[in-house]
Design an enzyme around this catalytic site. Structure first.
Site, PDB file in Angstrom:
ATOM      1  N   CYS A 103       0.843  -1.193   0.000  1.00 46.80           N
ATOM      2  CA  CYS A 103       0.000   0.000   0.000  1.00 46.80           C
ATOM      3  C   CYS A 103       0.886   1.253   0.000  1.00 46.80           C
ATOM      4  CB  CYS A 103      -0.958  -0.066   1.189  1.00 46.80           C
ATOM      5  SG  CYS A 103      -2.166   1.257   1.303  1.00 46.80           S
ATOM      6  N   ASP A 112      -8.855  -2.468  -8.222  1.00 46.11           N
ATOM      7  CA  ASP A 112      -8.355  -1.454  -7.288  1.00 46.11           C
ATOM      8  C   ASP A 112      -8.687  -0.052  -7.801  1.00 46.11           C
ATOM      9  OD1 ASP A 112      -6.953   0.142  -5.537  1.00 46.11           O
ATOM     10  OD2 ASP A 112      -5.119  -1.050  -5.619  1.00 46.11           O
ATOM     11  N   HIS A 167      -7.618  -3.950  -3.834  1.00 40.48           N
ATOM     12  CA  HIS A 167      -6.516  -3.393  -3.052  1.00 40.48           C
ATOM     13  C   HIS A 167      -6.443  -4.118  -1.711  1.00 40.48           C
ATOM     14  CE1 HIS A 167      -3.776   0.017  -2.181  1.00 40.48           C
ATOM     15  NE2 HIS A 167      -4.160  -0.171  -0.940  1.00 40.48           N
TER      16      HIS A 167
END
Length: 285
Positions: free
Chosen positions: A165, A222, A254
């Site tokens: 991330c 995502d 994600h």
């Protein structure tokens, strides 16, 4: 100008007071809830794992380190945190890598700005992420590499980096910052859209100049990293000679590797982990 002892003590105290995180919190970050029962828990049998303090230019930051209990000269993998900090999931990644023979270390890169372990996701996104300078992140990671080298246990000539991330974005930037890195793996890190006063470049801006091979692992569903941005990143990488690659996993979102979250996808995560380990091994890490 020379300073006396009192002034030096005062200067150090003020500097150190700027570190809002001085020790890692246990467990998962509050913002990462709800937690799911499938979260992987790696034991410490055969490895040494725990918190360490990494000296940086203006004090020290906490980090989580794991490595085999016996031996030395271990290849090094820097583990770069999510926006939730160096919480249990990131610590477990370090333990998984230590089980594979690596010296794995995850520095707490928000230490000056906040202790994010008890903050909401909205607060982290608004109050922390925008104010953390990329230049500071790069030098803190440099300091982490120096700490590993000074330990006598790590072989920093075999240096890799993996991030998730927020940490995925950081992998691309650090690979550009430090060409001595052998290989990097970026899990669903933002490729564009964060530029500002503290963030002069996005990964798409440095892709063509990369010398380090980075494997980008992205999710087909995502919304943070849409297809057109992935395509742009691939195009920019194609202009250079880093031999970086991007793999997109269809029908996952994600955070598909984050086993404690509802976005976790076991099949994608398992295959991505295999790709990660192979990528490092094949490139000398």
């Amino acid at each position: 100008m020379k300073f006396g002892l009192a002034e030096k003590i005062k200067e150090t105290t003020v500097s150190r007071r700027g570190f809002l995180l001085t020790s890692l919190a246990g467990g998962f970050a509050v913002a990462s809830e709800p937690l799911f029962a499938q979260a992987i828990k790696t034991d410490t049998q055969g490895i040494t794992a725990g918190e360490v303090k990494v000296p940086v230019k203006d004090g020290q930051i906490p980090a989580y380190r794991a490595m085999p209990a016996k031996g030395k000269n271990f290849p090094v993998i820097l583990v770069i945190q999510e926006i939730f900090g160096v919480h249990e999931y990131i610590q477990d990644i370090c333990r998984r890598l230590a089980k594979r023979g690596y010296y794995a270390i995850a520095p707490a890169l928000f230490s000056r700005e906040a202790d994010v372990s008890n903050m909401s996701l909205d607060a982290i996104l608004k109050e922390v992420v925008p104010v953390v300078p990329d230049a500071q992140v790069m030098t803190d990671i440099d300091s982490t590499v120096a700490f590993a080298k000074a330990s006598g246990k790590a072989n920093t000539a075999r240096l890799g980096i993996v991030g998730y991330c927020w940490g995925g974005r950081t992998v691309w930037l650090y690979a550009n910052h430090n060409p001595a890195v052998k290989a990097g793996v970026a899990y669903y890190g933002l490729l564009a859209g964060l530029k500002g006063p503290n963030k002069p470049a996005d990964p798409v801006d440095v892709a063509a100049n990369l010398k380090v091979p980075v494997l980008g692992l992205y999710a087909g569903e995502d919304s943070f990293v849409p297809d057109e941005v992935v395509d742009k990143m691939r195009n920019e990488l194609g202009k250079g000679n880093s031999a970086s690659e991007i793999v997109v996993f269809p029908a996952v979102n994600h955070g598909f590797h984050a086993d404690y979250r509802p976005t976790y996808d076991r099949r994608a995560a398992t295959y991505a982990w295999k790709l990660t380990l192979d990528w490092f091994k094949e490139r000398g890490v």
